[in-house]
Design a protein around this motif. Structure first.
Motif, PDB file in Angstrom:
ATOM      1  N   SER A   1       0.824  -1.215   0.000  1.00  0.00           N
ATOM      2  CA  SER A   1       0.000   0.000   0.000  1.00  0.00           C
ATOM      3  C   SER A   1       0.858   1.265   0.000  1.00  0.00           C
ATOM      4  O   SER A   1       0.408   2.330  -0.427  1.00  0.00           O
ATOM      5  N   MET A   2       2.107   1.165   0.435  1.00  0.00           N
ATOM      6  CA  MET A   2       2.983   2.338   0.503  1.00  0.00           C
ATOM      7  C   MET A   2       3.695   2.622  -0.815  1.00  0.00           C
ATOM      8  O   MET A   2       4.201   3.728  -1.020  1.00  0.00           O
ATOM      9  N   GLN A   3       3.732   1.666  -1.724  1.00  0.00           N
ATOM     10  CA  GLN A   3       4.522   1.799  -2.944  1.00  0.00           C
ATOM     11  C   GLN A   3       3.996   2.853  -3.919  1.00  0.00           C
ATOM     12  O   GLN A   3       4.688   3.209  -4.858  1.00  0.00           O
ATOM     13  N   ARG A   4       2.820   3.393  -3.681  1.00  0.00           N
ATOM     14  CA  ARG A   4       2.271   4.414  -4.586  1.00  0.00           C
ATOM     15  C   ARG A   4       2.800   5.802  -4.278  1.00  0.00           C
ATOM     16  O   ARG A   4       2.493   6.755  -4.993  1.00  0.00           O
ATOM     17  N   PHE A   5       3.607   5.946  -3.240  1.00  0.00           N
ATOM     18  CA  PHE A   5       4.124   7.250  -2.833  1.00  0.00           C
ATOM     19  C   PHE A   5       5.633   7.336  -3.017  1.00  0.00           C
ATOM     20  O   PHE A   5       6.346   6.357  -2.804  1.00  0.00           O
ATOM     21  N   ASP A   6       6.103   8.536  -3.378  1.00  0.00           N
ATOM     22  CA  ASP A   6       7.544   8.768  -3.480  1.00  0.00           C
ATOM     23  C   ASP A   6       8.178   8.736  -2.097  1.00  0.00           C
ATOM     24  O   ASP A   6       9.270   8.189  -1.920  1.00  0.00           O
ATOM     25  N   THR A   7       7.510   9.355  -1.119  1.00  0.00           N
ATOM     26  CA  THR A   7       8.017   9.343   0.257  1.00  0.00           C
ATOM     27  C   THR A   7       6.854   9.153   1.222  1.00  0.00           C
ATOM     28  O   THR A   7       5.698   9.457   0.903  1.00  0.00           O
ATOM     29  N   LEU A   8       7.207   8.643   2.403  1.00  0.00           N
ATOM     30  CA  LEU A   8       6.245   8.442   3.490  1.00  0.00           C
ATOM     31  C   LEU A   8       6.872   8.926   4.778  1.00  0.00           C
ATOM     32  O   LEU A   8       8.067   9.194   4.840  1.00  0.00           O
ATOM     33  N   PHE A   9       6.051   8.991   5.833  1.00  0.00           N
ATOM     34  CA  PHE A   9       6.489   9.491   7.127  1.00  0.00           C
ATOM     35  C   PHE A   9       6.180   8.487   8.236  1.00  0.00           C
ATOM     36  O   PHE A   9       5.100   8.515   8.811  1.00  0.00           O
ATOM     37  N   PRO A  10       7.114   7.587   8.552  1.00  0.00           N
ATOM     38  CA  PRO A  10       6.927   6.725   9.725  1.00  0.00           C
ATOM     39  C   PRO A  10       7.283   7.477  11.002  1.00  0.00           C
ATOM     40  O   PRO A  10       8.058   8.439  10.974  1.00  0.00           O
TER      41      PRO A  10
ATOM     42  N   LEU B   1      10.939   9.296   4.399  1.00  0.00           N
ATOM     43  CA  LEU B   1      11.746   8.277   3.741  1.00  0.00           C
ATOM     44  C   LEU B   1      11.096   7.817   2.443  1.00  0.00           C
ATOM     45  O   LEU B   1       9.869   7.789   2.332  1.00  0.00           O
ATOM     46  N   THR B   2      11.925   7.411   1.481  1.00  0.00           N
ATOM     47  CA  THR B   2      11.413   6.728   0.298  1.00  0.00           C
ATOM     48  C   THR B   2      11.114   5.282   0.694  1.00  0.00           C
ATOM     49  O   THR B   2      11.563   4.802   1.753  1.00  0.00           O
ATOM     50  N   CYS B   3      10.425   4.559  -0.162  1.00  0.00           N
ATOM     51  CA  CYS B   3      10.155   3.138   0.117  1.00  0.00           C
ATOM     52  C   CYS B   3      11.460   2.347   0.209  1.00  0.00           C
ATOM     53  O   CYS B   3      11.598   1.474   1.066  1.00  0.00           O
ATOM     54  N   ASP B   4      12.414   2.655  -0.675  1.00  0.00           N
ATOM     55  CA  ASP B   4      13.702   1.959  -0.621  1.00  0.00           C
ATOM     56  C   ASP B   4      14.425   2.243   0.685  1.00  0.00           C
ATOM     57  O   ASP B   4      15.021   1.342   1.283  1.00  0.00           O
ATOM     58  N   GLU B   5      14.395   3.493   1.141  1.00  0.00           N
ATOM     59  CA  GLU B   5      15.023   3.829   2.416  1.00  0.00           C
ATOM     60  C   GLU B   5      14.316   3.140   3.575  1.00  0.00           C
ATOM     61  O   GLU B   5      14.962   2.623   4.489  1.00  0.00           O
ATOM     62  N   LEU B   6      12.997   3.123   3.532  1.00  0.00           N
ATOM     63  CA  LEU B   6      12.226   2.449   4.582  1.00  0.00           C
ATOM     64  C   LEU B   6      12.608   0.967   4.648  1.00  0.00           C
ATOM     65  O   LEU B   6      12.820   0.414   5.729  1.00  0.00           O
ATOM     66  N   ALA B   7      12.735   0.327   3.492  1.00  0.00           N
ATOM     67  CA  ALA B   7      13.133  -1.088   3.453  1.00  0.00           C
ATOM     68  C   ALA B   7      14.539  -1.274   4.023  1.00  0.00           C
ATOM     69  O   ALA B   7      14.775  -2.183   4.824  1.00  0.00           O
ATOM     70  N   LEU B   8      15.458  -0.408   3.644  1.00  0.00           N
ATOM     71  CA  LEU B   8      16.838  -0.501   4.119  1.00  0.00           C
ATOM     72  C   LEU B   8      16.936  -0.262   5.618  1.00  0.00           C
ATOM     73  O   LEU B   8      17.498  -1.076   6.358  1.00  0.00           O
ATOM     74  N   TYR B   9      16.395   0.854   6.084  1.00  0.00           N
ATOM     75  CA  TYR B   9      16.562   1.243   7.483  1.00  0.00           C
ATOM     76  C   TYR B   9      15.795   0.353   8.445  1.00  0.00           C
ATOM     77  O   TYR B   9      16.161   0.228   9.608  1.00  0.00           O
ATOM     78  N   SER B  10      14.713  -0.268   7.977  1.00  0.00           N
ATOM     79  CA  SER B  10      13.936  -1.167   8.837  1.00  0.00           C
ATOM     80  C   SER B  10      14.449  -2.604   8.777  1.00  0.00           C
ATOM     81  O   SER B  10      13.973  -3.457   9.522  1.00  0.00           O
ATOM     82  N   LYS B  11      15.375  -2.860   7.872  1.00  0.00           N
ATOM     83  CA  LYS B  11      15.886  -4.223   7.646  1.00  0.00           C
ATOM     84  C   LYS B  11      14.718  -5.165   7.387  1.00  0.00           C
ATOM     85  O   LYS B  11      14.652  -6.274   7.941  1.00  0.00           O
ATOM     86  N   SER B  12      13.800  -4.701   6.556  1.00  0.00           N
ATOM     87  CA  SER B  12      12.576  -5.467   6.326  1.00  0.00           C
ATOM     88  C   SER B  12      12.867  -6.817   5.682  1.00  0.00           C
ATOM     89  O   SER B  12      13.834  -6.982   4.935  1.00  0.00           O
ATOM     90  N   THR B  13      11.994  -7.761   5.980  1.00  0.00           N
ATOM     91  CA  THR B  13      12.097  -9.114   5.457  1.00  0.00           C
ATOM     92  C   THR B  13      11.592  -9.176   4.035  1.00  0.00           C
ATOM     93  O   THR B  13      12.197  -9.823   3.184  1.00  0.00           O
ATOM     94  N   ASP B  14      10.463  -8.489   3.761  1.00  0.00           N
ATOM     95  CA  ASP B  14       9.853  -8.585   2.435  1.00  0.00           C
ATOM     96  C   ASP B  14       8.720  -7.576   2.294  1.00  0.00           C
ATOM     97  O   ASP B  14       8.222  -7.039   3.295  1.00  0.00           O
ATOM     98  N   TRP B  15       8.325  -7.357   1.049  1.00  0.00           N
ATOM     99  CA  TRP B  15       7.091  -6.612   0.751  1.00  0.00           C
ATOM    100  C   TRP B  15       5.963  -7.635   0.729  1.00  0.00           C
ATOM    101  O   TRP B  15       6.132  -8.744   0.202  1.00  0.00           O
ATOM    102  N   VAL B  16       4.820  -7.279   1.329  1.00  0.00           N
ATOM    103  CA  VAL B  16       3.661  -8.167   1.382  1.00  0.00           C
ATOM    104  C   VAL B  16       2.410  -7.412   0.950  1.00  0.00           C
ATOM    105  O   VAL B  16       2.405  -6.181   0.899  1.00  0.00           O
TER     106      VAL B  16
END
Length: 168
Positions: A115-124, A135-150
């Motif tokens: 649901s977040m991929q439609r935005f250039d940046t988001l605010f956690p 953060l961008t989605c790529d930054e969010l994935a990197l900084y959160s050490k995410s497991t996967d997109w679901v």
């Protein structure tokens, strides 16, 4: 104190100065959106669920998304059961209203909803009820050490409705 752990986390990426702290509360999606001046959908909310062996899993989703229980069960293999506020604090180190996937008290699996991929940046949030980071989605994935997109949410991809329930 959890904003301290989040700033320490971002220090490792030389981004601690990008953590925003506000004079007003950003504890809910609506409050955060009003404080930051963006639409609620651009607030990246972190939801805490009871996982296997009582370890929490975190799902970060757009502010306008709601968990779809059927999709959740299909992806994770168990029923979506949210943690209590005390369990959230114990598992993440963050209180409700400031929960984020950064500076966690323990290592948890983090999943990012599409649901977040439609935005250039988001605010956690950043560990307190008056903080965020853009953060961008790529930054969010990197900084959160995410497991996967679901894909475990609903409501965000539906057309907005007018006051009489008709699609706009």
């Amino acid at each position: 104190m959890s904003i301290v752990s989040v700033k320490e986390h971002f220090r490792t990426f030389n981004r601690e100065q990008d953590v925003l702290e506000f004079a007003t509360s950003s504890a809910t999606v609506e409050m955060a959106a009003a404080t930051i001046g963006v639409i609620p959908a651009r607030i990246a909310k972190t939801l805490s669920f009871r996982g296997v062996n009582d370890d929490a899993i975190l799902v970060v989703a757009a502010g306008d998304a709601k968990v779809d229980n059927k999709k959740f069960r299909e992806v994770f293999g168990f029923k979506a059961r949210m943690l209590s506020p005390d369990e959230v604090l114990e598992q993440t180190g963050h209180e409700i209203g400031g929960v984020c996937p950064f500076g966690l008290a323990r290592e948890l699996k983090v999943y990012l909803d599409i649901s977040m991929q439609r935005f250039d940046t988001l605010f956690p949030a950043c560990g307190s009820t008056n903080s965020a980071i853009e953060l961008t989605c790529d930054e969010l994935a990197l900084y959160s050490k995410s497991t996967d997109w679901v894909d475990v949410c609903k409501g965000w991809d539906e057309p907005p409705l007018s006051g009489d329930g008709q699609a706009l």
